[in-house]
Structures are given as structure tokens and as C-alpha cells.
Motif scaffolding. Structure first.
Motif, PDB file in Angstrom:
ATOM      1  N   LYS A  82       7.542  20.319  59.327  1.00  9.26           N
ATOM      2  CA  LYS A  82       6.817  20.225  59.055  1.00  9.26           C
ATOM      3  C   LYS A  82       7.122  19.606  57.354  1.00  9.26           C
ATOM      4  O   LYS A  82       6.601  18.121  56.492  1.00  9.26           O
ATOM      5  CB  LYS A  82       5.713  21.277  57.901  1.00  9.26           C
ATOM      6  N   GLU A  83       8.123  19.497  56.938  1.00  7.18           N
ATOM      7  CA  GLU A  83       8.975  18.955  55.538  1.00  7.18           C
ATOM      8  C   GLU A  83       9.508  17.782  55.796  1.00  7.18           C
ATOM      9  O   GLU A  83      10.427  17.699  56.793  1.00  7.18           O
ATOM     10  CB  GLU A  83       9.408  20.572  54.170  1.00  7.18           C
ATOM     11  N   VAL A  84       9.602  17.010  54.759  1.00  7.78           N
ATOM     12  CA  VAL A  84      10.877  15.717  55.174  1.00  7.78           C
ATOM     13  C   VAL A  84      11.575  15.833  53.442  1.00  7.78           C
ATOM     14  O   VAL A  84      10.822  16.424  52.335  1.00  7.78           O
ATOM     15  CB  VAL A  84      10.158  14.287  54.889  1.00  7.78           C
ATOM     16  N   ILE A  85      12.263  14.628  53.423  1.00 11.17           N
ATOM     17  CA  ILE A  85      13.030  14.980  51.989  1.00 11.17           C
ATOM     18  C   ILE A  85      12.233  13.777  51.160  1.00 11.17           C
ATOM     19  O   ILE A  85      12.206  12.709  51.372  1.00 11.17           O
ATOM     20  CB  ILE A  85      14.818  14.632  51.892  1.00 11.17           C
ATOM     21  N   ALA A  86      12.130  14.386  49.790  1.00 10.90           N
ATOM     22  CA  ALA A  86      10.876  13.601  49.401  1.00 10.90           C
ATOM     23  C   ALA A  86      11.987  13.392  48.229  1.00 10.90           C
ATOM     24  O   ALA A  86      11.617  11.515  48.168  1.00 10.90           O
ATOM     25  CB  ALA A  86       9.792  14.731  48.726  1.00 10.90           C
ATOM     26  N   GLY A  87      13.033  12.903  48.015  1.00  7.92           N
ATOM     27  CA  GLY A  87      13.545  12.509  47.049  1.00  7.92           C
ATOM     28  C   GLY A  87      14.988  13.358  46.360  1.00  7.92           C
ATOM     29  O   GLY A  87      14.999  14.179  47.365  1.00  7.92           O
ATOM     30  N   PHE A  88      15.979  12.768  45.840  1.00 13.23           N
ATOM     31  CA  PHE A  88      16.735  14.080  45.176  1.00 13.23           C
ATOM     32  C   PHE A  88      17.617  12.911  44.027  1.00 13.23           C
ATOM     33  O   PHE A  88      17.460  12.303  43.491  1.00 13.23           O
ATOM     34  CB  PHE A  88      17.722  13.384  46.918  1.00 13.23           C
ATOM     35  N   PHE A  89      18.392  14.119  43.718  1.00  8.57           N
ATOM     36  CA  PHE A  89      19.199  13.769  42.581  1.00  8.57           C
ATOM     37  C   PHE A  89      19.984  13.929  42.719  1.00  8.57           C
ATOM     38  O   PHE A  89      20.754  15.191  43.842  1.00  8.57           O
ATOM     39  CB  PHE A  89      18.874  15.004  40.833  1.00  8.57           C
ATOM     40  N   VAL A  90      21.334  13.160  41.841  1.00 13.22           N
ATOM     41  CA  VAL A  90      23.037  13.978  41.558  1.00 13.22           C
ATOM     42  C   VAL A  90      23.337  14.259  40.438  1.00 13.22           C
ATOM     43  O   VAL A  90      22.763  13.416  39.593  1.00 13.22           O
ATOM     44  CB  VAL A  90      23.929  12.867  42.521  1.00 13.22           C
ATOM     45  N   VAL A  91      23.458  15.660  39.864  1.00  9.20           N
ATOM     46  CA  VAL A  91      23.920  15.908  38.339  1.00  9.20           C
ATOM     47  C   VAL A  91      25.545  16.120  38.335  1.00  9.20           C
ATOM     48  O   VAL A  91      25.696  16.882  39.818  1.00  9.20           O
ATOM     49  CB  VAL A  91      22.366  17.205  38.022  1.00  9.20           C
ATOM     50  N   GLU A  92      25.276  16.369  36.786  1.00 13.92           N
ATOM     51  CA  GLU A  92      27.008  16.861  36.633  1.00 13.92           C
ATOM     52  C   GLU A  92      26.545  17.608  36.083  1.00 13.92           C
ATOM     53  O   GLU A  92      25.750  17.371  34.887  1.00 13.92           O
ATOM     54  CB  GLU A  92      27.948  15.422  35.637  1.00 13.92           C
ATOM     55  N   THR A  93      26.867  19.231  35.715  1.00 12.49           N
ATOM     56  CA  THR A  93      27.081  19.957  35.274  1.00 12.49           C
ATOM     57  C   THR A  93      28.417  20.478  35.401  1.00 12.49           C
ATOM     58  O   THR A  93      29.248  21.132  36.296  1.00 12.49           O
ATOM     59  CB  THR A  93      25.607  21.306  35.644  1.00 12.49           C
ATOM     60  N   THR A  94      28.225  21.966  34.730  1.00 14.31           N
ATOM     61  CA  THR A  94      29.357  23.105  34.553  1.00 14.31           C
ATOM     62  C   THR A  94      29.871  23.296  35.735  1.00 14.31           C
ATOM     63  O   THR A  94      30.626  23.826  36.326  1.00 14.31           O
ATOM     64  CB  THR A  94      28.871  23.614  33.953  1.00 14.31           C
ATOM     65  N   ASP A  95      28.406  24.440  36.429  1.00 15.01           N
ATOM     66  CA  ASP A  95      28.769  25.056  37.724  1.00 15.01           C
ATOM     67  C   ASP A  95      27.703  25.404  38.900  1.00 15.01           C
ATOM     68  O   ASP A  95      27.061  24.699  38.506  1.00 15.01           O
ATOM     69  CB  ASP A  95      29.650  26.280  37.390  1.00 15.01           C
TER      70      ASP A  95
END
Length: 121
Positions: A82-95
């Protein structure tokens, strides 16, 4: 550009996958308050000391093609859901905890957010 922590180490990267139920009108069916919250997320992420490396919304699942092991190409996503991948991010962060906090910033109408560490280079 790879961000570095205060200790000089490269910060890890995380994929943040946004799953939602598909709406008939696509982006046009996203309520204005949800769209506005999505647009403000970048500022909040930066305020947390993290960086968005890439972000991308995806076309509706009807535009998807899946290539199987034997080379067969089928219409639609690999997993029927029922759900689909609507979008994505790639982030850089500490942990991972910081990446989860970023994921919690994203407004979800009727789905979920998955946070997954990327393999280090």
C-alpha cells in the motif's frame, strides 16, 4: 564535499527513505501544511549541525519498472504494498541517533520513515 566533525573525522551518511500511501493526484494531493513542513525541514536539519547531501522525490509507482534476476522486466515496484517510496534524502550527521532525529522532523501523512546507515567508503 565531505563534512567533518569537530574531531576532524568524516561524518557518517544515512539514507532517509520516505514511505507513503500513493495519492491519486500525486504531489497535488499533499496537504499544504505537510508540503510546507517538508520545505522547512532543510533549515531544521542544518540547525542540527547536519547536512543534506541529496534529496529527491520520486515519480508515481506506475512509472516504475522492475528488472528481475532472469532479466524479465515488469511494471511496478518490486514489492507490492500500500505504501511506496515517495522520496529519499542522504544526510551527513554525527551518528544514528542524530539521523533518527532528522527522520522524525519529516511530516508523514500515512506511512513511515526508514533511516539506514550507508556503507562507509
Amino acid at each position: 564535499m565531505i563534512e567533518r566533525s569537530e574531531t576532524g573525522k568524516a561524518m557518517p551518511q544515512y539514507a532517509i527513505l520516505i514511505y507513503e500511501k500513493e495519492t491519486p493526484g500525486g504531489v497535488a494531493d499533499i496537504p499544504p501544511d505537510v508540503m510546507e513542513a517538508n520545505l522547512r525541514a532543510g533549515e531544521k536539519i542544518a540547525a542540527m549541525g547536519a547536512r543534506v547531501v541529496h534529496e529527491q522525490a520520486l515519480q508515481p509507482s506506475a512509472a516504475t519498472r522492475t528488472i528481475h534476476k532472469d532479466g524479465l522486466v515488469t511494471d511496478g515496484p518490486f514489492i507490492e504494498s500500500k505504501e511506496v517510496i515517495a522520496g529519499f534524502f542522504v544526510v551527513e550527521t554525527t551518528d544514528l541517533e542524530a539521523a533518527i532525529a532528522i527522520g522524525k522532523l519529516l511530516p508523514i501523512m500515512d506511512g513511515a520513515v526508514e533511516v539506514r546507515p550507508l556503507l562507509a567508503e
